[in-house]
Design an enzyme around this catalytic site. Sequence first.
Site, PDB file in Angstrom:
ATOM      1  CB  CYS A 186      46.950 -18.239 -39.320  1.00 49.49           C
ATOM      2  SG  CYS A 186      47.980 -17.360 -38.127  1.00 49.49           S
ATOM      3  CB  CYS A 238      50.606 -17.961 -39.851  1.00 51.92           C
ATOM      4  SG  CYS A 238      49.929 -18.422 -38.248  1.00 51.92           S
ATOM      5  CG  ASP A 239      50.036 -18.377 -43.809  1.00 48.05           C
ATOM      6  OD1 ASP A 239      51.188 -18.717 -43.506  1.00 48.05           O
ATOM      7  OD2 ASP A 239      49.050 -19.123 -43.713  1.00 48.05           O
TER       8      ASP A 239
END
Length: 320
Positions: free
Chosen positions: A134, A137-138
Site C-alpha cells: 500500500c 499507507c507507507d
Amino acid sequence: MEHRKVMILGTGPAGYTAAVYTARANLDPLVIEGDEPGGQLTLTTEVENFPGFVDGVMGPELMDNMKKQAERFGAAFRRGRATSVDLSVRPFQVTVDKAEVYTADALIIATGASAKMLGIEGESDLIGRGVSTCATCDGFFFRNKRVIVVGGGDSAMEEATFLTKFAQEVTIVHRRTELRASKVMQDRARSNDKITFVMNASSKQVQSDGNKVTGLVVVDNETGETKTLEADGVFVAIGHQPNTAFLNGQLETDDVGYLVTQGATSLTSVEGVFACGDVMDPRYRQAITAAGSGCKAAMDAEKYLEGSMTHDWSAASTPS
C-alpha cells in the site's frame, strides 16, 4: 447451535468498528475473527494517517485497542474462520472452521481483501520492514529513498506515480514485455522523470541487511541473467483478492469478487446481510474508510433488526 442477533465475520477496522456500534446498541454481537485477527494492519508497523494519533500509532496496537473497546461494550470474540454460510434460511447459519454452527438474525461481512503476493524468498519476512502492498499507507516512510514497484496493471502505475511524491526514484518491474495498464495510466507513468522500467523480468528474492530491505533480485526472462536492483523498499502491486469464496456465490459481487452494496448503504443483495471494509471497497482500501463503513453496517443492521428500515429489498439485484 448458539444464536446471536448479530454476527460479524472478520475484524480489522471495519469489523471492530461494527462490533463497537452493535455492542453499544445492545445487540450482543459475536465476532468471528478470521485467519488474521486484526486484519492487514497487524502486519503494518507505524500508522500515521489514522486521525487522532498525533505521533502515529503501531498497527497492532491500534487493532488491539479497537478490540478492547468493543469488548468493553459487550462484544464477544471467537477465534476461527467462517468456512461457509447458508443465507437461504432464517435465521442465517454460519459454520466456523467446518465444525461449529451458529445462527444469527443479521450478518455483517467484514472479511476484507488479501493483497496478492509474489511468493518469493524474503517477501513475507520483510512485510513492514520495507515490503509493502500500500503506497498510500507507507509511501511517506520512503522520502528521498529508492523504491521498486512490482506489477504491470493500473494499480502498479498508480502506486508508482504516487510514490514519486516521496521517493527519489521509482523502478517498475514487470514480468512481461508489455504493461497491462490502460494507456492513460501508462502514459502518466512513462512521462514521470522519476520512474524507470525494468520489463520482461521476474522477481526472485527480496534482499535485506537482516533488518530492512536493500534490493530485489530479478531474472531477465529472455537471457536468464540475474541481477540485483538496489532499493530501500519494494511495493507489491499485483492486485487484491476479496475474501468472499466462503459465501459460495450467495451474494452479488463484481467481476473480481468484491461484494456489491446498494448505493451509499452497506446493504447487500440479501436482506439482513451487510458488508463493510475492503471486502466491498476496491477503490480506497484505507483504515479510516473501512472504519466508517463498519459504522454504517452496524447502524444499518440495527435499523433492520428493529424493523425501521424502509429499503425496498425486492429492488436489489441478485447474484447471476
